[in-house]
Design an enzyme around this catalytic site. Structure first.
Site, short mmCIF file in Angstrom:
data_model
loop_
_atom_site.label_atom_id
_atom_site.label_comp_id
_atom_site.label_asym_id
_atom_site.label_seq_id
_atom_site.Cartn_x
_atom_site.Cartn_y
_atom_site.Cartn_z
N VAL A 65 16.41 28.53 54.54
CA VAL A 65 15.61 28.41 55.77
C VAL A 65 14.66 27.21 55.71
O VAL A 65 14.25 26.67 56.75
CB VAL A 65 14.81 29.71 56.01
CG1 VAL A 65 13.76 29.93 54.93
CG2 VAL A 65 14.18 29.75 57.39
N LYS A 66 14.32 26.76 54.51
CA LYS A 66 13.32 25.70 54.35
C LYS A 66 13.82 24.33 54.81
O LYS A 66 13.01 23.40 54.98
CB LYS A 66 12.88 25.62 52.89
CG LYS A 66 12.16 26.87 52.39
CD LYS A 66 10.84 27.09 53.10
CE LYS A 66 10.04 28.20 52.43
NZ LYS A 66 8.70 28.35 53.00
N ASP A 67 15.13 24.19 55.03
CA ASP A 67 15.64 22.92 55.56
C ASP A 67 14.99 22.57 56.89
O ASP A 67 14.78 21.40 57.20
CB ASP A 67 17.16 23.01 55.76
CG ASP A 67 17.94 22.98 54.47
OD1 ASP A 67 17.32 23.12 53.40
OD2 ASP A 67 19.17 22.84 54.54
#
Length: 363
Positions: A65-67
């Site tokens: 999700v951090k992308d």
């Protein structure tokens, strides 16, 4: 000359449908961030009588999700003139934000420097180095210690020319990434019928941004924070901001903060309730997701799914509850599937025999 085949046969299988609106990325890896599937967890949904959905964030190009925040940090910095060609991006991270940044830095031609707690999985550090990042694993100390990994990242950037510290915990571009992308995706995927949203908080941007967006579309949507042992947010929510008490620790990585980050503070008033989940329940759910749903995710995702079940109990039958499947289990396999690790953490004996015999198979 006759054609070898005069017609194209129609070949179908039951569970595949061609999505004619699927994304084609003419901008390389950058345009492939986001637009992940929303997966109904069928067995759990049937069990609880509500619809539990997980956003498949391991399908982002950097694997988490951090992308989303990583892309937003860099492109907002470019837009504001805070980083120029050939510059250096610096961050303090448990790993996934760093991996997202490293991918995007490679694509855009920036250098990448990462400070991270030395307790994080070796696979994360290896991945960062393979992506060309300069990695500094440092001892774990509290946030109020000047040698905390976040402060070391800030100092590193301050001592360089043309460097930008992305500051994921307190930089509100983090939550804004999810207002711009994840929240609208979830809302559209469920045609606006989102009754509840729940996830854990690391930097807090995912929870804060999605919550802000969903509540802006429907004030009746409920939002919940789910946390592991060692987090202060559970008591903070339960006491309406009067307590930051915390106790214990967790095998999960990157969540369970000891402070209220800037991203959480921006929207904590929108939180309807909080859940604290013991590690024993989380590891069992992690194995159940493989066994029953065929989904191979890490501890954060498993914790989030338990949070969705707890939230579902507070909502009417048939409600739609969404959570975040933050990343896959690959980076943590030497821990979460290790009999020795689980025994050292006091978790092995509490796992049902039929599950631990199948999945706790690494020494």
């Amino acid at each position: 000359m006759s054609r070898l085949f005069s017609t194209t046969r129609s070949i179908k299988i039951a569970s595949y449908t061609l999505n004619k609106n699927s994304i084609k990325s003419d901008n390389g890896i950058l345009q492939s961030v986001g637009n992940t599937p929303l997966i109904k967890l069928n067995k759990l949904s049937e069990e609880i009588g509500r619809n539990i959905y997980g956003k498949a964030e391991w399908m982002n190009p950097g694997g988490s999700v951090k992308d989303r925040a990583a892309l937003f940090f860099i492109e907002k910095a470019e837009e504001r003139g805070l980083i120029k060609s050939g510059g250096t991006i610096v961050e303090g991270t448990a790993g996934n934000t760093g991996i997202g940044l490293a991918h995007i830095c490679r694509s855009k031609g920036y250098k990448c420097v990462i400070y991270m707690p030395n307790t994080q999985s070796p696979a994360k550090m290896e991945t960062l180095r393979l992506l060309g990042a300069e990695v500094h694993p440092v001892p774990v100390v509290p946030f109020d210690n000047e040698n905390n990994f976040n402060h070391l990242a800030r100092k590193h950037a301050e001592n360089m020319e043309n460097a930008y510290w992305t500051n994921q915990f307190d930089n509100l571009d983090n939550k804004d990434a999810h207002i711009a992308s994840t929240g609208p995706e979830i809302y559209n995927q469920l045609s606006g019928k989102v009754d509840g949203f729940v996830c854990s908080s690391g930097s807090g941007g995912t929870w804060s941004g999605i919550t802000e967006y969903l509540k802006s579309q429907n004030a009746n949507t409920k939002s919940f924070i789910v946390e592991p042992p060692g987090s202060c947010l559970y008591s903070y929510v339960k006491t309406k901001g009067k307590s930051l008490d915390k106790e214990g620790g967790s095998f999960t990585e990157g969540i369970g903060q000891g402070r209220v980050t800037g991203n959480v503070a921006a929207n904590i008033k929108l939180c309807d309730d909080s859940f604290l989940i013991p590690d024993q329940e989380t590891i069992i759910m992690l194995y159940r997701l493989i066994e029953e749903e065929g989904i191979f995710v890490g501890g954060t995702a498993a914790l989030n799914v338990i949070g969705a079940i707890e939230a579902a109990k507070l909502l009417p039958e048939g409600s739609n509850i969404v959570t975040i499947l933050a990343d896959s289990a690959h980076k943590y396999s030497n821990k979460i599937f290790s009999k020795k690790f689980l025994m050292d953490k006091g978790l092995f004996e509490g796992i049902p025999v039929e599950l631990r015999e199948k999945y706790a198979i690494l020494e």
